[in-house]
Design a protein around this motif. Sequence first.
Motif, PDB file in Angstrom:
ATOM      1  N   LYS A 173      60.420  28.893  47.164  1.00  0.00           N
ATOM      2  CA  LYS A 173      61.540  28.093  47.674  1.00  0.00           C
ATOM      3  C   LYS A 173      62.654  28.026  46.614  1.00  0.00           C
ATOM      4  O   LYS A 173      62.424  28.398  45.448  1.00  0.00           O
ATOM      5  CB  LYS A 173      61.046  26.689  48.031  1.00  0.00           C
ATOM      6  N   HIS A 190      50.483  17.436  50.392  1.00  0.00           N
ATOM      7  CA  HIS A 190      51.162  17.671  49.120  1.00  0.00           C
ATOM      8  C   HIS A 190      50.928  16.481  48.195  1.00  0.00           C
ATOM      9  O   HIS A 190      50.997  15.335  48.628  1.00  0.00           O
ATOM     10  CB  HIS A 190      52.662  17.860  49.374  1.00  0.00           C
ATOM     11  N   ARG A 229      48.842  26.202  46.303  1.00  0.00           N
ATOM     12  CA  ARG A 229      50.267  26.569  46.415  1.00  0.00           C
ATOM     13  C   ARG A 229      50.911  26.405  45.044  1.00  0.00           C
ATOM     14  O   ARG A 229      51.119  25.291  44.572  1.00  0.00           O
ATOM     15  CB  ARG A 229      50.968  25.675  47.446  1.00  0.00           C
ATOM     16  N   VAL A 230      51.191  27.535  44.434  1.00  0.00           N
ATOM     17  CA  VAL A 230      51.623  27.518  43.041  1.00  0.00           C
ATOM     18  C   VAL A 230      53.089  27.902  42.920  1.00  0.00           C
ATOM     19  O   VAL A 230      53.489  28.995  43.327  1.00  0.00           O
ATOM     20  CB  VAL A 230      50.750  28.491  42.216  1.00  0.00           C
ATOM     21  N   GLY A 231      53.879  26.988  42.390  1.00  0.00           N
ATOM     22  CA  GLY A 231      55.284  27.269  42.137  1.00  0.00           C
ATOM     23  C   GLY A 231      55.540  27.392  40.645  1.00  0.00           C
ATOM     24  O   GLY A 231      55.412  28.468  40.051  1.00  0.00           O
ATOM     25  N   ILE A 232      55.850  26.283  40.014  1.00  0.00           N
ATOM     26  CA  ILE A 232      56.385  26.279  38.654  1.00  0.00           C
ATOM     27  C   ILE A 232      55.513  27.048  37.650  1.00  0.00           C
ATOM     28  O   ILE A 232      56.044  27.738  36.765  1.00  0.00           O
ATOM     29  CB  ILE A 232      56.670  24.816  38.185  1.00  0.00           C
ATOM     30  N   VAL A 245      54.843  30.058  45.612  1.00  0.00           N
ATOM     31  CA  VAL A 245      55.959  29.295  46.187  1.00  0.00           C
ATOM     32  C   VAL A 245      57.296  29.850  45.669  1.00  0.00           C
ATOM     33  O   VAL A 245      57.531  29.896  44.458  1.00  0.00           O
ATOM     34  CB  VAL A 245      55.812  27.800  45.858  1.00  0.00           C
TER      35      VAL A 245
HETATM   36  C1  LIG Z   1      57.333  22.976  45.826  1.00  0.00           C
HETATM   37  C2  LIG Z   1      56.023  22.856  46.523  1.00  0.00           C
HETATM   38  C3  LIG Z   1      54.848  23.366  45.944  1.00  0.00           C
HETATM   39  C4  LIG Z   1      54.795  23.947  44.552  1.00  0.00           C
HETATM   40  O1  LIG Z   1      54.860  22.927  43.598  1.00  0.00           O
HETATM   41  P1  LIG Z   1      54.744  23.257  42.015  1.00  0.00           P
HETATM   42  O2  LIG Z   1      54.588  21.938  41.397  1.00  0.00           O
HETATM   43  O3  LIG Z   1      56.035  23.928  41.666  1.00  0.00           O
HETATM   44  O4  LIG Z   1      53.583  24.154  41.856  1.00  0.00           O
HETATM   45  C5  LIG Z   1      53.667  23.290  46.683  1.00  0.00           C
HETATM   46  N1  LIG Z   1      53.656  22.744  47.917  1.00  0.00           N
HETATM   47  C6  LIG Z   1      54.773  22.234  48.493  1.00  0.00           C
HETATM   48  C7  LIG Z   1      54.669  21.620  49.851  1.00  0.00           C
HETATM   49  C8  LIG Z   1      55.980  22.265  47.816  1.00  0.00           C
HETATM   50  O5  LIG Z   1      57.075  21.755  48.379  1.00  0.00           O
END
Ligand SMILES: *Cc1c(COP(=O)(O)O)cnc(C)c1O
Length: 322
Positions: free
Chosen positions: A30, A154, A205-208, A28
């Motif tokens: 964004k 989510h 879906r990996v962000g942080i 991710v």
């Molecule tokens: C921001 C987001 C993520 C990632 O979330 P993290 O907690 O940062 O891993 C995954 N899916 C969606 C829809 C998001 O908006």
Amino acid sequence: MERQVDAAAIAGNVATIVAGCDALVCGVVKADGYGHGADVAARAMLEGGASWLGVVDVAEALALRAAGVDAPILAWLHAADPDLLTAIEAGVDVGVSSLAQLEAAALVGATVHLKVDTGLGRNGVPLGQWSAVVERAAVLQASGAVRVRGVFSHLAGAGDASDAAQVTAFAEACAVAAVLEPELRHLANSSATLALPGAAHDMVRVGIAAYGIHPDGDDAEGSAATAAGLRPAMRVTGTVRDGVLDVGARHGLLPASGAPVLVGDRVVPVVEVCATSTALAESVSGDAVLWGDPARGEPSAIAWAIAADTIGYEVVTRMAAA
Ligand SMILES: *Cc1c(COP(=O)(O)O)cnc(C)c1O
């Protein structure tokens, strides 16, 4: 002020996550890659083994395409009236959160991921409408008007019990959507990827976590991230003269009294973050590290988050504008 981004750390974090889960990884990026730079983060994630990239809007997806990123991208679209045609031309999959969005996507032949609201209460088809939307999607897919590549949701992250309820609701929604034969069912964010491997489905879906910050309330030393094999990717530095640091709120700092700043080999707490500078508790001078890698004796972004009474995501993402 300088914001350094360690792309190798991002790639390494993603590789650690890829090795630890059975699903594909969507990195991710964004919010300008959580403040790290979207294209740098995207390339690093792909190098680390991510198969997909995730953003919120079409504009973010197009910026990645313009930067030469040709990997699969999903934009989950929180905008009311997204630019679907542009998304299609750029080969970007879009999230669909309502019957109206589904119809709009079918008019232009988009490839979509249907989003079900399993409890977050925003952006997704409500469970009560899910069967009807799936039925309509099946008709549109059979006629070739739309392709449903994914089904997703989510997690609200509102506690273990509510996450567990969402995990169950998502499995049920996937059963209803089986008729669409979606290639990618995806629910897990960083937290669930690390804590609930059973919720991974086809993709996470990996962000942080990819940026080296543990999603679940880490301590000031970032011990949970270290234990999970994650290394922080952002390092922010500045210069201190007579106890005044040349980085302030306009650079993206949160009001974080008490946050640690490494000046030379001394850790000096913040007294007050001002507009373009920050007052420290001692009249020191020298090069300063605001946050970086605790393994190198530097303060962690989490220490700043704790001092500012927020989460690590906020601390790093706000540096995006710098
Ligand atoms: C921001 C987001 C993520 C990632 O979330 P993290 O907690 O940062 O891993 C995954 N899916 C969606 C829809 C998001 O908006």
